[in-house]
Design a protein around this motif. Sequence first.
Motif, mmCIF file in Angstrom:
data_model
loop_
_atom_site.group_PDB
_atom_site.id
_atom_site.type_symbol
_atom_site.label_atom_id
_atom_site.label_comp_id
_atom_site.label_asym_id
_atom_site.label_seq_id
_atom_site.Cartn_x
_atom_site.Cartn_y
_atom_site.Cartn_z
ATOM 1 N N GLY A 102 -11.613 -11.953 -9.554
ATOM 2 C CA GLY A 102 -11.510 -10.975 -8.479
ATOM 3 C C GLY A 102 -10.807 -11.547 -7.266
ATOM 4 O O GLY A 102 -9.959 -10.891 -6.640
ATOM 5 N N LEU A 158 -7.040 -12.072 -8.171
ATOM 6 C CA LEU A 158 -6.282 -10.822 -8.184
ATOM 7 C C LEU A 158 -5.907 -10.402 -6.770
ATOM 8 O O LEU A 158 -4.753 -10.034 -6.496
ATOM 9 C CB LEU A 158 -7.102 -9.731 -8.866
ATOM 10 C CG LEU A 158 -6.441 -8.353 -8.966
ATOM 11 C CD1 LEU A 158 -5.144 -8.423 -9.760
ATOM 12 C CD2 LEU A 158 -7.406 -7.350 -9.606
ATOM 13 N N ALA A 159 -6.861 -10.481 -5.846
ATOM 14 C CA ALA A 159 -6.584 -10.113 -4.457
ATOM 15 C C ALA A 159 -5.560 -11.063 -3.831
ATOM 16 O O ALA A 159 -4.631 -10.616 -3.141
ATOM 17 C CB ALA A 159 -7.884 -10.121 -3.647
ATOM 18 N N PHE A 194 -7.936 -0.769 -9.489
ATOM 19 C CA PHE A 194 -8.516 -2.105 -9.641
ATOM 20 C C PHE A 194 -8.685 -2.457 -11.117
ATOM 21 O O PHE A 194 -8.311 -3.554 -11.554
ATOM 22 C CB PHE A 194 -9.858 -2.172 -8.914
ATOM 23 C CG PHE A 194 -10.639 -3.419 -9.218
ATOM 24 C CD1 PHE A 194 -10.280 -4.635 -8.664
ATOM 25 C CD2 PHE A 194 -11.724 -3.372 -10.081
ATOM 26 C CE1 PHE A 194 -10.998 -5.799 -8.967
ATOM 27 C CE2 PHE A 194 -12.456 -4.512 -10.388
ATOM 28 C CZ PHE A 194 -12.079 -5.727 -9.829
ATOM 29 N N TYR A 233 -6.654 -5.414 -12.952
ATOM 30 C CA TYR A 233 -7.406 -6.534 -13.531
ATOM 31 C C TYR A 233 -7.009 -6.727 -14.993
ATOM 32 O O TYR A 233 -6.762 -7.850 -15.447
ATOM 33 C CB TYR A 233 -8.910 -6.279 -13.414
ATOM 34 C CG TYR A 233 -9.772 -7.466 -13.789
ATOM 35 C CD1 TYR A 233 -10.312 -8.290 -12.795
ATOM 36 C CD2 TYR A 233 -10.059 -7.770 -15.115
ATOM 37 C CE1 TYR A 233 -11.107 -9.385 -13.126
ATOM 38 C CE2 TYR A 233 -10.844 -8.850 -15.449
ATOM 39 C CZ TYR A 233 -11.372 -9.658 -14.461
ATOM 40 O OH TYR A 233 -12.156 -10.745 -14.811
ATOM 41 N N TYR A 235 -13.223 -9.315 -5.120
ATOM 42 C CA TYR A 235 -11.925 -8.753 -4.732
ATOM 43 C C TYR A 235 -12.011 -8.182 -3.315
ATOM 44 O O TYR A 235 -11.178 -8.499 -2.446
ATOM 45 C CB TYR A 235 -11.556 -7.675 -5.749
ATOM 46 C CG TYR A 235 -10.291 -6.898 -5.475
ATOM 47 C CD1 TYR A 235 -9.057 -7.353 -5.927
ATOM 48 C CD2 TYR A 235 -10.336 -5.664 -4.814
ATOM 49 C CE1 TYR A 235 -7.894 -6.618 -5.712
ATOM 50 C CE2 TYR A 235 -9.185 -4.923 -4.604
ATOM 51 C CZ TYR A 235 -7.964 -5.403 -5.044
ATOM 52 O OH TYR A 235 -6.823 -4.671 -4.827
ATOM 53 N N ASP A 236 -13.009 -7.361 -3.059
ATOM 54 C CA ASP A 236 -13.172 -6.792 -1.718
ATOM 55 C C ASP A 236 -13.407 -7.884 -0.683
ATOM 56 O O ASP A 236 -12.898 -7.807 0.448
ATOM 57 C CB ASP A 236 -14.347 -5.814 -1.702
ATOM 58 C CG ASP A 236 -13.994 -4.451 -2.290
ATOM 59 O OD1 ASP A 236 -12.810 -4.222 -2.617
ATOM 60 O OD2 ASP A 236 -14.909 -3.608 -2.419
ATOM 61 N N THR A 247 -12.289 -10.897 -0.590
ATOM 62 C CA THR A 247 -11.046 -11.592 -0.258
ATOM 63 C C THR A 247 -10.238 -10.794 0.758
ATOM 64 O O THR A 247 -9.681 -11.354 1.715
ATOM 65 C CB THR A 247 -10.226 -11.824 -1.531
ATOM 66 O OG1 THR A 247 -11.052 -12.467 -2.518
ATOM 67 C CG2 THR A 247 -9.016 -12.704 -1.256
ATOM 68 N N TYR A 248 -10.188 -9.485 0.584
ATOM 69 C CA TYR A 248 -9.474 -8.651 1.552
ATOM 70 C C TYR A 248 -10.186 -8.620 2.906
ATOM 71 O O TYR A 248 -9.534 -8.602 3.962
ATOM 72 C CB TYR A 248 -9.293 -7.236 1.002
ATOM 73 C CG TYR A 248 -8.040 -7.092 0.176
ATOM 74 C CD1 TYR A 248 -6.786 -6.976 0.774
ATOM 75 C CD2 TYR A 248 -8.100 -7.099 -1.214
ATOM 76 C CE1 TYR A 248 -5.633 -6.851 0.015
ATOM 77 C CE2 TYR A 248 -6.947 -6.977 -1.984
ATOM 78 C CZ TYR A 248 -5.719 -6.860 -1.367
ATOM 79 O OH TYR A 248 -4.574 -6.739 -2.124
#
Length: 410
Positions: A63, A66-67, A302, A306, A324-325, A327-328
């Motif tokens: 995750g 990916l970000a 997403f 992925y 993922y969230d 990281t943002y």
Amino acid sequence: MPTHLPAQPTRRMARAVRAALIAGIAGLSLAAAAQSAGPPIRIGVIGPFSGPSSDFGTPMLNGVRLAVEEINRVGGYLGRPIETLVKDDRADPDTGLQGAQALVQAGVVATIGFCNTGVALKALPVFQQARSPLLVPCATGTPLTAQVPAAESYVFRTSARDAIQAPFVVNDIVQRGWKRVAVFADTSGYGEAGLVDVQKALAAHGLAPAHVARFAIGVKDLKAELQAARAAGANVIFSYTVGPENATIANDRRALGWDVPLVGGWPLSFPFFIDGAAQAAEGALMAQTFIAEPSNERRAAFLANYARAFKTRLTVPMAAAQAYDTTYLLLYAMFGVPGGRFTGPALKASLENLQRTYYGVVATYDHPFTADDKDAVTDNMLVMGKVHQGAVTFAYPEDARRNLFVQRKR
């Protein structure tokens, strides 16, 4: 049954949402465009990437990756790419402590990590003493964000702490009429904290456990404890363990011919349970923040991205989506630091006062943290998941409908 969108619309959604993310990052970049590009920005990532807990450690890492890949594709932070320094804690507290020390010594600007509560608890003082932000996307033990006063804490969390998971599940089983609860909790930090949370949640309904079973990680036979729970009149089992022990409970329950429901926190969505228990896992209920069904554009994008990036089964969707969230959110906090001077205190202050809403996969993050609250997830973001034919889907049709709309913190 899970609902699935056609492949072509999903790819279109993926492109559309990726474009929106790019536009959002570009908008953030314009606010500080006068700055010039510089060296890479290093963030730490730590978790169980080998061993039994890699079932959810690897999706967490993916995750993040990916970000980071998406962010770097559009220029990173003002032309500076994001780099990850990865440490495998192997779900071992001593190894986790050493990894935390190595990350802080390497000078990462912040760290994303930990899946196991016991491992995290041993490492937290390292980040706190170094005044280096730690963002926890997986570990759910309630004590993690309560070790120091919130205003002083450098520990932020984007997973649902057990203090909201346990009452959420208890409320559901009480509504179903299952009030004779046997609690099966391992002796790890996760099981210890979870047992306390379940007992508190039951007490709020004027109830106490009908039976409490404690056991060590790695136990292979729990028939004696299950027989004791049945003798105590239990009509539901609440499981609080993070590994294959969940499957041991389900398989031994089936071997005894004891047909009672099995409920618990999010580990009942892990492959160790679903694959290990097979038919004995069918119908198990658990708290979830994210179910891998393309119920809206963000989630469809997403899942498609992925699959494209890793070409592998997404074993624990919650771990990947929350990481993922996270990281943002860290990137958004970076853009809130004047002059790109990423000191620990500056990033902490920015995380506590994000100036821009991040439209994430798990939630819409509008001021997810404050100086007095380091947990981004609230109970309105939870849904009840159910094991059905080897996968996790929504336990209630109304949750599937509600999941069309991404929730905000309340």
